[in-house]
Scaffold this motif. Structure first.
Motif, PDB file in Angstrom:
ATOM      1  N   MET A 126      23.065 140.992  -0.961  1.00  0.00           N
ATOM      2  CA  MET A 126      24.424 141.405  -0.625  1.00  0.00           C
ATOM      3  C   MET A 126      24.423 142.352   0.580  1.00  0.00           C
ATOM      4  O   MET A 126      25.302 142.294   1.432  1.00  0.00           O
ATOM      5  CB  MET A 126      25.065 142.100  -1.825  1.00  0.00           C
ATOM      6  N   ALA A 131      19.326 140.549  -5.909  1.00  0.00           N
ATOM      7  CA  ALA A 131      20.688 140.099  -5.614  1.00  0.00           C
ATOM      8  C   ALA A 131      21.437 141.140  -4.785  1.00  0.00           C
ATOM      9  O   ALA A 131      22.157 140.804  -3.845  1.00  0.00           O
ATOM     10  CB  ALA A 131      21.435 139.813  -6.914  1.00  0.00           C
ATOM     11  N   THR A 140      36.401 138.337  -1.939  1.00  0.00           N
ATOM     12  CA  THR A 140      35.357 137.543  -2.592  1.00  0.00           C
ATOM     13  C   THR A 140      34.017 138.267  -2.570  1.00  0.00           C
ATOM     14  O   THR A 140      33.302 138.323  -3.580  1.00  0.00           O
ATOM     15  CB  THR A 140      35.208 136.175  -1.887  1.00  0.00           C
ATOM     16  N   PHE A 141      33.682 138.857  -1.426  1.00  0.00           N
ATOM     17  CA  PHE A 141      32.416 139.579  -1.295  1.00  0.00           C
ATOM     18  C   PHE A 141      32.358 140.757  -2.276  1.00  0.00           C
ATOM     19  O   PHE A 141      31.369 140.961  -2.982  1.00  0.00           O
ATOM     20  CB  PHE A 141      32.253 140.074   0.136  1.00  0.00           C
ATOM     21  N   ASN A 142      33.434 141.536  -2.332  1.00  0.00           N
ATOM     22  CA  ASN A 142      33.464 142.694  -3.228  1.00  0.00           C
ATOM     23  C   ASN A 142      33.349 142.276  -4.692  1.00  0.00           C
ATOM     24  O   ASN A 142      32.630 142.905  -5.473  1.00  0.00           O
ATOM     25  CB  ASN A 142      34.749 143.488  -3.013  1.00  0.00           C
ATOM     26  N   LYS A 143      34.057 141.203  -5.064  1.00  0.00           N
ATOM     27  CA  LYS A 143      34.001 140.737  -6.447  1.00  0.00           C
ATOM     28  C   LYS A 143      32.587 140.278  -6.809  1.00  0.00           C
ATOM     29  O   LYS A 143      32.088 140.545  -7.912  1.00  0.00           O
ATOM     30  CB  LYS A 143      34.992 139.597  -6.661  1.00  0.00           C
ATOM     31  N   GLN A 144      31.917 139.600  -5.874  1.00  0.00           N
ATOM     32  CA  GLN A 144      30.539 139.150  -6.133  1.00  0.00           C
ATOM     33  C   GLN A 144      29.619 140.336  -6.375  1.00  0.00           C
ATOM     34  O   GLN A 144      28.749 140.303  -7.255  1.00  0.00           O
ATOM     35  CB  GLN A 144      30.038 138.315  -4.958  1.00  0.00           C
ATOM     36  N   PHE A 145      29.826 141.389  -5.615  1.00  0.00           N
ATOM     37  CA  PHE A 145      28.985 142.577  -5.788  1.00  0.00           C
ATOM     38  C   PHE A 145      29.211 143.216  -7.158  1.00  0.00           C
ATOM     39  O   PHE A 145      28.278 143.551  -7.874  1.00  0.00           O
ATOM     40  CB  PHE A 145      29.281 143.586  -4.677  1.00  0.00           C
ATOM     41  N   ARG A 155      24.050 140.299   3.709  1.00  0.00           N
ATOM     42  CA  ARG A 155      25.311 139.621   4.012  1.00  0.00           C
ATOM     43  C   ARG A 155      26.329 140.601   4.596  1.00  0.00           C
ATOM     44  O   ARG A 155      27.105 140.249   5.495  1.00  0.00           O
ATOM     45  CB  ARG A 155      25.871 138.966   2.756  1.00  0.00           C
ATOM     46  N   LYS A 188      30.235 141.926  -9.827  1.00  0.00           N
ATOM     47  CA  LYS A 188      29.858 141.069 -10.948  1.00  0.00           C
ATOM     48  C   LYS A 188      28.349 141.002 -11.157  1.00  0.00           C
ATOM     49  O   LYS A 188      27.903 140.425 -12.149  1.00  0.00           O
ATOM     50  CB  LYS A 188      30.402 139.657 -10.739  1.00  0.00           C
ATOM     51  N   ILE A 189      27.585 141.557 -10.244  1.00  0.00           N
ATOM     52  CA  ILE A 189      26.126 141.497 -10.398  1.00  0.00           C
ATOM     53  C   ILE A 189      25.701 142.143 -11.712  1.00  0.00           C
ATOM     54  O   ILE A 189      24.915 141.576 -12.477  1.00  0.00           O
ATOM     55  CB  ILE A 189      25.432 142.191  -9.211  1.00  0.00           C
TER      56      ILE A 189
END
Length: 321
Positions: free
Chosen positions: A283, A279, A303-308, A286, A310-311
């Motif tokens: 990232m 994952a 959004t990108f930072n939050k996804q990272f 992306r 939350k991994i």
């Protein structure tokens, strides 16, 4: 993929700059870099404005590097149709490049006096690197080599510029003979992302943070593997001990099943760490795709930072389930 278009302009009647040496230094820096597969390097010789127009449309470079001549009147030299010099006003040239703000994020004008007339330019859509004075050819080549060595190995345009400037400055050159950077406020949001993570919605997570996250997961996998080996060894020893000293099946079953069942937990965690590494790698891909774009909205970056971030959290939730 970050594309670089390297333009060599040395018209008939102008001083020979041995631009092939500069090209070779940059190519060697690319081949020696850790991220060489993330870059495309295109070169063109004896370029006319018409040639450049075609290449900008077809190649769609992210970095436009022009090595050649300029003069104190704020003029860049290109080739005309017969190979002689054609004078182009550098301010008009920068205005022309605004037509390519969708992909050109850095313009490297490695030519004498190339900033004359644009050193007070405001709200340009790309970082502009150039010279306010006449600069020795060897210095120009050294600066270009140092800049790309840093950029090919993961530094931003601003960081690479500062590193290269420091290297040239150590040769005791006068400040006016050192290249200058006109940084685009429009792009600083993307480049200034390596100090602290997640403090600003306007900064993407850095490549270093992504790499550190992968290293952390790999280290966890090593630790979990050691635990699996230790617990497995205990299970085997317990089983052998029970078989030798216990004639009944109850003690044998309990002594072996206990440690064996415990192995399941680090094993499952280990497998989830592998999913985490995959994952994080996605990232990273992306992020490179984001950097090819001239601008990102605050929402996209947030959004990108939050996804990272939350991994790791999602990994723990999967493990608990």
């Amino acid at each position: 993929m970050i594309k670089i278009l390297f333009i060599k302009v040395n018209p008939i009647g102008t001083k020979n700059l041995r631009l092939g040496n500069e090209e070779n230094e940059i190519r060697n820096a690319l081949q020696a870099s850790t991220n060489r597969d993330d870059f495309e390097f295109h070169t063109r010789d004896a370029v006319t404005i018409e040639d450049l127009h075609r290449d900008l449309e077809q190649i769609k470079p992210n970095i436009l590097h022009i090595s050649g001549h300029g003069n104190k009147e704020g003029v860049l030299f290109f080739n005309d149709s017969e190979g002689y010099k054609k004078e182009i006003n550098v301010l008009e040239f920068c205005d022309y490049l605004n037509n390519y703000k969708a992909h050109v994020t850095c313009v490297f004008l490695n030519a004498c006096f190339s900033l004359n007339g644009i050193d007070t330019l405001e709200k340009q859509h790309a970082h502009i690197i150039g010279m306010r004075d006449e600069i020795p050819n060897d210095t120009a080549v050294k600066f270009a080599k140092a800049f790309y060595t840093s950029h090919f190995n993961g530094k931003s345009v601003e960081e690479s510029f500062n590193t290269a400037k420091s290297i040239v400055r150590m040769d005791d050159y006068d400040e006016d003979l050192i290249p200058k950077l006109l940084a685009s406020e429009h792009l600083i949001k993307k480049d200034d992302d390596d100090d602290k993570l997640g403090e600003s919605k306007l900064r993407l997570i850095s490549e270093a943070e992504i790499e550190n996250a992968k290293i952390e997961s790999k280290q966890n996998i090593k630790e979990f593997t050691i635990w699996m080996i230790v617990l497995g060894t205990i299970a085997v020893i317990g089983t052998i001990f029970s078989i030798i000293y216990d004639q009944g099946k109850f003690l044998t079953t309990v002594s072996s099943a206990g440690p064996t069942s415990i192995i399941f937990f680090p094993f499952r965690w280990r497998m989830t760490e592998k999913e985490c590494i995959n994952a994080i790698a996605e990232m990273g891909i992306r992020r490179l795709q984001f950097l090819e774009r001239p601008q990102l909205s605050d929402t996209e970056i947030e959004t990108f930072n939050k996804q990272f971030f939350k991994i790791r959290e999602l990994k723990l939730k999967r493990w608990i389930k």
